[in-house]
Design an enzyme around this catalytic site. Structure first.
Site, short mmCIF file in Angstrom:
data_model
loop_
_atom_site.label_atom_id
_atom_site.label_comp_id
_atom_site.label_asym_id
_atom_site.label_seq_id
_atom_site.Cartn_x
_atom_site.Cartn_y
_atom_site.Cartn_z
CG HIS A 8 -1.97 1.23 1.32
ND1 HIS A 8 -2.82 1.21 2.45
CD2 HIS A 8 -2.30 2.05 0.36
CE1 HIS A 8 -3.53 2.36 2.22
NE2 HIS A 8 -3.26 2.85 1.18
NE ARG A 74 -1.52 13.42 -2.27
CZ ARG A 74 -0.96 14.45 -2.14
NH1 ARG A 74 -0.54 15.31 -2.96
NH2 ARG A 74 -1.10 15.17 -0.91
CE1 TYR A 197 -8.99 8.67 2.37
CE2 TYR A 197 -6.75 8.04 3.35
CZ TYR A 197 -7.45 8.48 2.23
OH TYR A 197 -6.93 8.96 1.03
CD GLU A 288 -2.32 5.23 4.69
OE1 GLU A 288 -2.20 4.87 6.05
OE2 GLU A 288 -3.49 6.20 4.46
NE ARG A 294 2.62 13.01 3.35
CZ ARG A 294 2.49 13.51 2.20
NH1 ARG A 294 3.39 14.44 1.60
NH2 ARG A 294 1.59 13.22 1.31
#
Lengths: 346, 346
Positions: A8, A74, A197, A288, A294
């Site tokens: 992923h 993306r 999500y 991911e 991040r």
């Protein structure tokens, strides 16, 4: 030789020209929501592609010790709710072609997974055709299927509705799995990489769990539920109980050959729960990366999404880790072995 | 004397007359969606109330060794999306009055929490008034606040919008908390006790996490997120990371005096995760009994929703267990101690 396969990863670091193309589409749509786009072109050089990856995904692969990323456009930019079928078709073609070029530039680092040109209200013939193009011409090994192309409104049919059958037929014919992945939210109550999500992952799982006919009609259909399965493993007891009340087969039996969870869960205790609750054969390593989260976890000093560390530190034995890191991905993505052999990784 | 306080129980076993009243409301609405209902009456005797509880909630309290249930009308029947303000007002009054009668019949077993007469598009003045009536006249100690009175469409404002301020003002004035709890789904994609409940819990948490002004305007506002916080504890790393990216305060700090999770998670490993991840001071014992999942877990031989067993078997020390079973509830429901003293439990 053993591999660490990240199932992923998204191309979240594309050069500006990609975003510029999308902005032009949006500008065209402001003049007319039914605007019929032309394909147009996006001018991105190989050097720009390399630059966008070398200091990002490739650097992190190397630092974290992962080998191959199953790579797709993306997710939050798929934006199926924007515009009409022609908007989505050309946008998707360009996005997939960038992924294809990346897999040619770095064949040992990336293998492609397709975005689909879904569009609210449109049937899935364009999606089936694009999946076929990506698999047969570009060597892609799967697709991302958006269970809610309306971006949060969920006005389309449930995942077991016959509406979806054209893509399931093509997936079955090509023997490729789908990761079920929504895109950006355009709903004011849902936040893309958090509630939307995770809610969508849980919703998709329940659609599939309650499907009466789907896995009879398509016994080999394979779905990966991302982000560790949303809320499902944490609420495994609830879903076992609900499934029991509905007189459905036991969850372990239901998911066995059809439903998989990735490991995009960004703390050790969450990963430990996932590994404790879901059969190991149904878990695929994923980060991911570079994705929703991040930053660096101040508790550990490492990136939140460096999920390999959590698997490494888990209670799993070596054989089980090999399944999560490699074996399960090679089984679920049935076309992966050929690809690995082609590029000398097998 | 120590108590086991279950902060999340619903009256899911009401006599048929309650359902009949609701069916009549629906029949009236079929003649005219703007039908102005009259209050009407529901004929349920004390004996019927006793019969509906003795073999159900009271039996389970006794068998499981829990003492007091913080009790509210059936959540999936709140049905705020049905009809108009008058529909919701009279339905809610009757539902709350049944809870009040139950707390009079069994003062040591039940303390009341109010349903609110929310209605899509209506302001919250009727809800604030009903909360005041229930707290000041009936001795209720909190309310259930539906973050999505549209039953799955989420067309109302986010939880930090000023739309909600009348109820927050009343909660602050009365010093009572709200459990944030949706009702039945009327959305074809969301399944009430699975994806809808869990998605809503996660969505509500993110609204509150991202609220800029809400806890400045109402520093003492207290919310309980049910069902173990939806997906949040399992994805604690994700939410910590997202919060960090948005430059919000650390999660532990954000939730400290304002956000609590209940323990309606129906397996040992899920509960263990919750207790490992969320500060113990923010966790309130609850079973949702008799609620969404009513069966027996074939793996354990015990009811899925017998969550006391999971807490008992957890790694928590005695002091921490006392917080989860009693101390935290007495702190969050600030009116509870008076009530306990009145009925001789303190």
């Amino acid at each position: 030789m053993s591999l660490i396969i990240d199932c992923h990863g998204h191309y979240t670091t594309a050069p500006d020209a990609l975003g510029d193309y999308r902005e032009q589409q949006k500008a065209d749509l402001r003049t007319n929501p039914l605007f019929e786009h032309s394909r147009g072109s996006i001018d991105i050089s190989d050097e720009q592609l390399r630059d966008s990856l070398e200091a990002a995904q490739l650097k992190l692969q190397s630092e974290r010790g992962t080998d191959l990323t199953i790579f797709s456009p993306r997710a939050s930019w798929m934006g199926h709710h924007i515009g009409n079928q022609s908007t989505s078709l050309y946008w998707t073609e360009h996005c997939n072609e960038l992924i294809y070029r990346i897999t040619k530039l770095y064949p040992k680092n990336f293998v492609g997974v397709a975005q689909l040109p879904q569009s609210p209200g449109a049937d899935l013939s364009a999606s089936a055709a694009e999946l076929e193009r990506c698999v047969t011409e570009f060597g892609f090994i799967g697709c991302n299927l958006n269970p809610d192309p309306t971006g949060g409104h969920w006005t389309g049919p449930r995942l077991d509705d016959r509406y979806w059958y054209p893509i399931y037929e093509k997936m079955s014919e090509l023997d490729v799995p789908a990761m079920i992945h929504v895109s950006g939210s355009c709903h004011h109550c849902f936040d893309t990489t958090g509630s939307y999500y995770l809610g969508a992952d849980t919703t998709a799982f329940q659609h599939l769990m309650m499907a009466k006919q789907l896995f009879i009609d398509f016994p080999d259909l394979k779905f990966i539920i991302p982000h560790g399965g949303g809320a499902v493993p944490y609420h495994w007891g609830r879903f076992r109980g609900l499934s029991d009340m509905m007189k459905l087969p036991p969850l372990e039996e239901f998911i066995r050959g059809n439903i998989y969870f990735d490991t995009c869960v960004y703390h050790q205790k969450g990963i430990d729960l996932l590994l404790d609750v879901v059969p190991i054969e149904n878990i695929l390593f994923a980060s991911e990366m570079i994705g929703a989260v991040r930053g660096i976890d101040s508790n550990t000093g490492f990136y939140f999404d460096d999920t390999k560390r959590y698997i490494d530190a888990s209670r799993l034995g070596d054989g089980e880790k090999r399944l999560v890191f490699e074996g399960n991905a090679r089984r679920v993505f049935s076309r992966l072995d050929n690809r690995l052999a082609e590029v000398g990784l097998l």
